[in-house]
Design a protein around this motif. Structure first.
Motif, PDB file in Angstrom:
ATOM      1  N   PHE A 156      70.604  -8.718 112.151  1.00 50.61           N
ATOM      2  CA  PHE A 156      70.161  -9.995 112.718  1.00 50.61           C
ATOM      3  C   PHE A 156      70.862 -10.299 114.033  1.00 50.61           C
ATOM      4  O   PHE A 156      70.253 -10.717 115.008  1.00 50.61           O
ATOM      5  CB  PHE A 156      70.418 -11.119 111.713  1.00 50.61           C
ATOM      6  N   TRP A 157      72.170 -10.058 114.058  1.00 49.48           N
ATOM      7  CA  TRP A 157      72.902 -10.235 115.321  1.00 49.48           C
ATOM      8  C   TRP A 157      72.883  -8.907 116.071  1.00 49.48           C
ATOM      9  O   TRP A 157      73.905  -8.254 116.269  1.00 49.48           O
ATOM     10  CB  TRP A 157      74.331 -10.698 115.040  1.00 49.48           C
ATOM     11  N   TYR A 158      71.679  -8.528 116.488  1.00 54.64           N
ATOM     12  CA  TYR A 158      71.493  -7.167 117.005  1.00 54.64           C
ATOM     13  C   TYR A 158      72.195  -6.945 118.330  1.00 54.64           C
ATOM     14  O   TYR A 158      72.345  -5.821 118.762  1.00 54.64           O
ATOM     15  CB  TYR A 158      70.006  -6.843 117.144  1.00 54.64           C
ATOM     16  N   GLU A 159      72.629  -8.031 118.970  1.00 52.97           N
ATOM     17  CA  GLU A 159      73.323  -7.812 120.245  1.00 52.97           C
ATOM     18  C   GLU A 159      74.713  -7.199 120.018  1.00 52.97           C
ATOM     19  O   GLU A 159      75.296  -6.634 120.935  1.00 52.97           O
ATOM     20  CB  GLU A 159      73.410  -9.109 121.056  1.00 52.97           C
ATOM     21  N   ARG A 160      75.231  -7.338 118.778  1.00 49.69           N
ATOM     22  CA  ARG A 160      76.472  -6.633 118.428  1.00 49.69           C
ATOM     23  C   ARG A 160      76.103  -5.217 118.029  1.00 49.69           C
ATOM     24  O   ARG A 160      75.305  -5.024 117.123  1.00 49.69           O
ATOM     25  CB  ARG A 160      77.145  -7.321 117.241  1.00 49.69           C
ATOM     26  N   ALA A 163      76.423  -4.287 114.345  1.00 50.43           N
ATOM     27  CA  ALA A 163      75.372  -4.793 113.457  1.00 50.43           C
ATOM     28  C   ALA A 163      74.130  -3.923 113.567  1.00 50.43           C
ATOM     29  O   ALA A 163      73.502  -3.582 112.559  1.00 50.43           O
ATOM     30  CB  ALA A 163      75.038  -6.241 113.801  1.00 50.43           C
ATOM     31  N   ALA A 164      73.783  -3.558 114.797  1.00 49.62           N
ATOM     32  CA  ALA A 164      72.590  -2.722 114.980  1.00 49.62           C
ATOM     33  C   ALA A 164      72.789  -1.382 114.280  1.00 49.62           C
ATOM     34  O   ALA A 164      71.882  -0.867 113.613  1.00 49.62           O
ATOM     35  CB  ALA A 164      72.319  -2.521 116.457  1.00 49.62           C
ATOM     36  N   ASP A 165      74.008  -0.825 114.411  1.00 50.19           N
ATOM     37  CA  ASP A 165      74.293   0.460 113.753  1.00 50.19           C
ATOM     38  C   ASP A 165      74.224   0.329 112.237  1.00 50.19           C
ATOM     39  O   ASP A 165      73.673   1.194 111.557  1.00 50.19           O
ATOM     40  CB  ASP A 165      75.686   0.957 114.152  1.00 50.19           C
ATOM     41  N   ALA A 166      74.793  -0.768 111.730  1.00 49.09           N
ATOM     42  CA  ALA A 166      74.799  -0.956 110.271  1.00 49.09           C
ATOM     43  C   ALA A 166      73.374  -1.059 109.755  1.00 49.09           C
ATOM     44  O   ALA A 166      73.042  -0.515 108.699  1.00 49.09           O
ATOM     45  CB  ALA A 166      75.586  -2.219 109.915  1.00 49.09           C
ATOM     46  N   ALA A 167      72.513  -1.765 110.504  1.00 52.19           N
ATOM     47  CA  ALA A 167      71.118  -1.910 110.075  1.00 52.19           C
ATOM     48  C   ALA A 167      70.444  -0.549 110.026  1.00 52.19           C
ATOM     49  O   ALA A 167      69.750  -0.217 109.067  1.00 52.19           O
ATOM     50  CB  ALA A 167      70.379  -2.841 111.037  1.00 52.19           C
ATOM     51  N   LYS A 168      70.705   0.250 111.068  1.00 53.96           N
ATOM     52  CA  LYS A 168      70.101   1.587 111.094  1.00 53.96           C
ATOM     53  C   LYS A 168      70.615   2.415 109.929  1.00 53.96           C
ATOM     54  O   LYS A 168      69.863   3.120 109.256  1.00 53.96           O
ATOM     55  CB  LYS A 168      70.447   2.288 112.412  1.00 53.96           C
ATOM     56  N   LYS A 169      71.938   2.327 109.700  1.00 46.11           N
ATOM     57  CA  LYS A 169      72.547   3.119 108.629  1.00 46.11           C
ATOM     58  C   LYS A 169      71.936   2.748 107.287  1.00 46.11           C
ATOM     59  O   LYS A 169      71.566   3.621 106.494  1.00 46.11           O
ATOM     60  CB  LYS A 169      74.048   2.865 108.618  1.00 46.11           C
ATOM     61  N   ALA A 170      71.801   1.435 107.047  1.00 46.14           N
ATOM     62  CA  ALA A 170      71.227   0.994 105.779  1.00 46.14           C
ATOM     63  C   ALA A 170      69.813   1.533 105.628  1.00 46.14           C
ATOM     64  O   ALA A 170      69.439   2.054 104.575  1.00 46.14           O
ATOM     65  CB  ALA A 170      71.219  -0.539 105.720  1.00 46.14           C
ATOM     66  N   PHE A 171      69.041   1.423 106.677  1.00 45.58           N
ATOM     67  CA  PHE A 171      67.637   1.827 106.585  1.00 45.58           C
ATOM     68  C   PHE A 171      67.515   3.327 106.363  1.00 45.58           C
ATOM     69  O   PHE A 171      66.771   3.780 105.486  1.00 45.58           O
ATOM     70  CB  PHE A 171      66.897   1.407 107.854  1.00 45.58           C
ATOM     71  N   ILE A 172      68.278   4.096 107.136  1.00 41.41           N
ATOM     72  CA  ILE A 172      68.135   5.552 107.047  1.00 41.41           C
ATOM     73  C   ILE A 172      68.651   6.056 105.702  1.00 41.41           C
ATOM     74  O   ILE A 172      68.024   6.897 105.053  1.00 41.41           O
ATOM     75  CB  ILE A 172      68.870   6.223 108.225  1.00 41.41           C
ATOM     76  N   THR A 173      69.799   5.513 105.258  1.00 43.36           N
ATOM     77  CA  THR A 173      70.325   5.944 103.960  1.00 43.36           C
ATOM     78  C   THR A 173      69.327   5.629 102.856  1.00 43.36           C
ATOM     79  O   THR A 173      69.101   6.428 101.946  1.00 43.36           O
ATOM     80  CB  THR A 173      71.664   5.240 103.679  1.00 43.36           C
ATOM     81  N   ASN A 174      68.711   4.442 102.957  1.00 37.48           N
ATOM     82  CA  ASN A 174      67.719   4.080 101.952  1.00 37.48           C
ATOM     83  C   ASN A 174      66.519   5.005 101.987  1.00 37.48           C
ATOM     84  O   ASN A 174      65.972   5.370 100.954  1.00 37.48           O
ATOM     85  CB  ASN A 174      67.259   2.641 102.178  1.00 37.48           C
ATOM     86  N   ARG A 175      66.118   5.368 103.191  1.00 37.44           N
ATOM     87  CA  ARG A 175      64.964   6.266 103.311  1.00 37.44           C
ATOM     88  C   ARG A 175      65.254   7.596 102.626  1.00 37.44           C
ATOM     89  O   ARG A 175      64.370   8.205 102.036  1.00 37.44           O
ATOM     90  CB  ARG A 175      64.615   6.515 104.778  1.00 37.44           C
ATOM     91  N   LEU A 176      66.511   8.022 102.716  1.00 37.36           N
ATOM     92  CA  LEU A 176      66.895   9.285 102.090  1.00 37.36           C
ATOM     93  C   LEU A 176      66.624   9.236 100.591  1.00 37.36           C
ATOM     94  O   LEU A 176      66.033  10.157 100.018  1.00 37.36           O
ATOM     95  CB  LEU A 176      68.389   9.512 102.348  1.00 37.36           C
ATOM     96  N   LEU A 235      76.237   0.170 101.997  1.00 37.13           N
ATOM     97  CA  LEU A 235      76.419  -1.198 101.514  1.00 37.13           C
ATOM     98  C   LEU A 235      77.596  -1.928 102.179  1.00 37.13           C
ATOM     99  O   LEU A 235      77.425  -3.044 102.654  1.00 37.13           O
ATOM    100  CB  LEU A 235      76.542  -1.198  99.988  1.00 37.13           C
ATOM    101  N   PRO A 236      78.780  -1.320 102.245  1.00 34.61           N
ATOM    102  CA  PRO A 236      79.872  -2.039 102.911  1.00 34.61           C
ATOM    103  C   PRO A 236      79.561  -2.351 104.370  1.00 34.61           C
ATOM    104  O   PRO A 236      79.926  -3.418 104.868  1.00 34.61           O
ATOM    105  CB  PRO A 236      81.052  -1.075 102.797  1.00 34.61           C
ATOM    106  N   ASP A 237      78.849  -1.462 105.058  1.00 37.62           N
ATOM    107  CA  ASP A 237      78.531  -1.732 106.457  1.00 37.62           C
ATOM    108  C   ASP A 237      77.513  -2.850 106.594  1.00 37.62           C
ATOM    109  O   ASP A 237      77.430  -3.496 107.638  1.00 37.62           O
ATOM    110  CB  ASP A 237      77.988  -0.469 107.133  1.00 37.62           C
ATOM    111  N   ALA A 238      76.720  -3.057 105.524  1.00 34.57           N
ATOM    112  CA  ALA A 238      75.705  -4.105 105.586  1.00 34.57           C
ATOM    113  C   ALA A 238      76.346  -5.481 105.700  1.00 34.57           C
ATOM    114  O   ALA A 238      75.665  -6.476 105.900  1.00 34.57           O
ATOM    115  CB  ALA A 238      74.805  -4.045 104.362  1.00 34.57           C
ATOM    116  N   MET A 239      77.680  -5.552 105.596  1.00 37.59           N
ATOM    117  CA  MET A 239      78.405  -6.805 105.778  1.00 37.59           C
ATOM    118  C   MET A 239      78.265  -7.343 107.188  1.00 37.59           C
ATOM    119  O   MET A 239      78.668  -8.464 107.475  1.00 37.59           O
ATOM    120  CB  MET A 239      79.896  -6.594 105.509  1.00 37.59           C
ATOM    121  N   GLU A 240      77.736  -6.522 108.092  1.00 34.53           N
ATOM    122  CA  GLU A 240      77.597  -6.979 109.477  1.00 34.53           C
ATOM    123  C   GLU A 240      76.582  -8.099 109.606  1.00 34.53           C
ATOM    124  O   GLU A 240      76.572  -8.826 110.588  1.00 34.53           O
ATOM    125  CB  GLU A 240      77.178  -5.807 110.367  1.00 34.53           C
TER     126      GLU A 240
END
Lengths: 616, 100
Positions: A156-160, A163-176, A235-240
């Protein structure tokens, strides 16, 4: 049957809110938030009505929307209403609704206020879709939608960039994990010829010898969504994301989806598959609990505790699905409470998340303090808080299953009590550790009321009788009926499990009390040395994965590069053009431009033809 | 007694000489004359066949060929003259523009 269509209302209200906000009211943050909150509250009311009507009836399907009919494959978008989905509906809309309201206070003044509520509504809609799905395909569609909306909210705070990395990580890991899930669905369709849950349940034997493989592939989906080892890293990174989003992801939605899905299709798993599931769950629970002991960020500690509790639930799916769902429900209450409490503290301390820079919050923030204490007691499993009953059911089921799992769960219970009270003593008790902590003040009412409302079920959910509905649904033995009986039931039906869990809490608590009651800094790093560093660095999983991915990626890239350069570019592209070129150069020699050469060749040709014709 | 074969041999010799001339000579005018030689070798064969098979058609055809050839020669010579005026040369080795 007619009332079952109310489920459509439950499902579509949040989607409606999300659509209206995105299309029309983006400019008006207050109206957007009101829309979103109204939608989820109405959904909750509708769920309550549904629960009142259908909680004990046989499963019913709502009106269906024909969607896909190819050969033997019939996929209808129909909503399944039974005890399991109803309880989950109440959790998603109830806990989710409180988080919506809390967000009103937490996110106040954020420039993306309207966008935030639109994503939140979309998230709720997707999760409700998973809960109400009546077949695997429909579940998979909403499963992916949850992935997308979690991406939107974590980032959500994609300018950080973190946060953008965490979102990508969550999505890609889930896709796996979803890749395995999809393979599993296709496999089940190929074996059983249907993806409908009710038809599958009636014909589980059609899966035959492949049931274990299919079950494990389906489990892959849950490993991704519910963040089990080895896909736990997101999951821990999703804390962003904003703290209410963490609460939503960790309590009512997303990670609950994996466990819910496993419970929904618990009948397809073979004994071997269940063994794998149990041990992966148990290992995740232990791993996360150990890591949580040495984290210093309040949200990360809670994140690892979620991981650990999810491990518990996944383990419980294998030994007794009813207890897994029971723990999911109680966990939803107290984990949402803990996260929202943490959010309240973070906001009061101007976005300070390090627990060693907090302390002395009892007088400054009494409501947050007491509700957080309730959450802590509940997650540790102190009777008569809700966590005790659900955890005890898991322990009792584990005793019957295998001694190893039982010891594992008790060990995790000790660690849970230890790190949760460590968090509590350091962040809340004692005196302020830094000056800023002394200036903290209680959060606004819109944030404290959800805390209070969540604290009530955190205390009482264990004796509300949720487990009776679940036990009836899963055809498992039910232990008690009356309130007094329920309170003492754990000691009645499995004294070993109940006393072990109680001892674990006492042991963990006293350990945390002696180490952290008066500690100014964490004494463990010195005593444990390397182990503490490894725990703090999450056992280097991120680094190992980064290395492995880089190594495999590099090799693959080199092979692809070789194939491209040598085979495709070298042989195919350059080869064809080179051959044409060589032939062209050779033929060019014949084109002298001298008419007599042509004449000679022409005459020679005629002579040859003549020879061939005459002397054949 | 002169037979058909004698005529045909003369015709073949004339045709070959004409072809040889076309291939080896450098001057366009000579090449052109050699071409005419080849044409008339064919005419000779035609007339000979006509005579020995008692078909008058062949001889009529030869008249037509000679008439058309006369017209064709005038066009051809005109082209060669025009070419000479343009390039100041009527030798084939100077006329090799039709190559890469």
């Amino acid at each position: 049957m007619a009332f079952a269509n109310l489920a459509w209302v439950v499902l579509l209200l949040p989607l409606f809110a999300a659509a209206v906000i995105t299309l029309f009211t983006m400019r008006n943050p207050r109206l957007s938030a009101q829309l979103s909150i109204t939608a989820v509250v109405l959904s909750f009311v509708a769920s309550l009505i549904l629960f009142g009507i259908y909680r004990t009836s046989t499963p019913v399907l709502s009106a269906a929307l024909p969607w896909l009919h190819v050969g033997d494959l019939n996929v209808d978008i129909a909503l399944r209403v039974d005890a399991l989905s109803l309880i989950m509906l109440l959790i998603v809309t109830g806990v989710g609704g409180l988080i919506h309201i809390y967000s009103w206070g937490y996110m106040a003044g954020d420039p993306g206020f309207a966008r935030y509520f639109a994503s939140l509504s979309l998230f709720t809609f997707s999760m409700l879709g998973i809960v109400l799905a009546s077949n695997f395909v429909m579940m998979f569609i909403f499963w992916e939608l949850v992935g997308v909306s979690s991406y939107l909210l974590i980032g959500f705070w994609y300018e950080r960039s973190s946060a953008a990395d965490a979102a990508k990580k969550a999505f890609i890991t889930n896709r796996l994990g979803d890749f395995g899930f999809l393979l599993g669905i296709i496999m089940i369709w190929a074996l059983a010829g249907t993806v409908q849950f009710d038809q599958l349940q009636a014909n589980t034997q059609t899966l035959g010898a492949w049931a274990t493989v299919a079950g494990l592939l389906i489990f892959c989906g849950a490993v991704g969504k519910s963040a089990q080892f080895p896909l736990h890293v997101w999951l821990p990174d999703a804390m962003e994301g904003p703290t209410p989003v963490s609460a939503l992801i960790h309590a009512a939605t997303m990670v609950a989806a994996g466990v819910y899905m496993l419970c929904r299709v618990a009948f397809i798993f073979s004994v071997q598959a269940l063994d794998v599931i149990a041990w992966i769950g148990g290992f995740t629970a232990l791993l996360a609990a150990v890591i949580a002991v040495q984290q210093n960020d309040i949200k990360r500690i809670l994140a690892y505790s979620t991981l650990s509790q999810l491990g518990y639930m996944v383990l419980a799916v294998a030994v007794s699905p009813a207890s897994a769902m029971f723990h999911l429900v109680t966990h939803a209450f107290f984990k949402a409470l803990l996260f929202l409490g943490a959010g309240s503290v973070i906001l009061a301390l101007h976005h300070e998340q390090n627990i060693w820079r907090m302390g002395g919050l009892k007088r400054k923030m009494p409501i947050t303090y007491w509700t957080f204490l309730i959450g802590t007691l509940a997650i540790c499993g102190v009777p008569p808080f809700s966590g005790f009953f659900s955890k005890d059911e898991i322990l009792a089921a584990a005793v019957h299953h295998s001694v190893g799992l039982f010891i594992l769960t008790v060990l995790v219970a000790v660690l849970t009590a230890f790190y949760m009270f460590r968090l509590f003593f350091v962040a809340f008790a004692g005196s302020p550790r830094v000056e800023e902590a002394g200036h903290a003040h209680e959060s606004p009412k819109v944030m404290t009321w959800p805390l209070i409302l969540l604290a009530i079920p955190s205390v009482l959910a264990g004796v509300w009788g949720i487990n009776h509905h679940l036990a009836a649904f899963f055809n498992e033995p039910d232990h008690a009926t009356g309130l007094a009986e329920t309170l003492l039931a754990p000691f009645g039906h499995s004294p070993l499990a109940a006393s072990a869990s109680l001892l674990a809490v006492v042991f963990g608590f006293s350990l945390a009390y002696t180490v952290y009651r008066r500690a100014a800094a964490d004494p463990l790093p010195e005593r444990l040395g390397f182990l503490s560093r490894a725990m703090r660095s999450k056992f280097y999983f991120d680094e190992i994965y980064a290395f492995l991915i880089r190594a495999t990626h590099e090799t693959l890239a080199r092979i692809a590069d070789f194939l491209d350069r040598v085979l495709i570019e070298g042989f195919v592209v350059r080869g064809i053009s080179g051959m044409t070129d060589v032939f062209g150069r050779a033929l060019r020699l014949l084109q002298t431009g001298n008419i007599q050469t042509y004449t000679f060749l022409f005459a020679a040709g005629v002579a040859i033809v003549l020879l061939m014709v005459l002397y054949r | 007694m002169i037979r058909l074969e004698h005529y045909l041999i003369v015709s073949a010799v004339l045709f070959s000489l004409g072809l040889l001339g076309v291939i080896v000579r450098r001057n366009l005018l000579i090449i052109y004359m050699c071409l005419e030689l080849m044409l008339n070798a064919a005419n000779l064969a035609l007339v000979a066949f006509s005579r020995f098979t008692n078909h008058i058609d062949g001889q009529v055809m030869v008249f037509f060929i000679i008439t058309v050839a006369a017209a064709e020669v005038s066009v051809g010579l005109a082209l060669i003259v025009a070419l000479y005026r343009k390039r100041q040369s009527a030798h084939v080795e100077d006329l090799t523009l039709m190559k890469l």
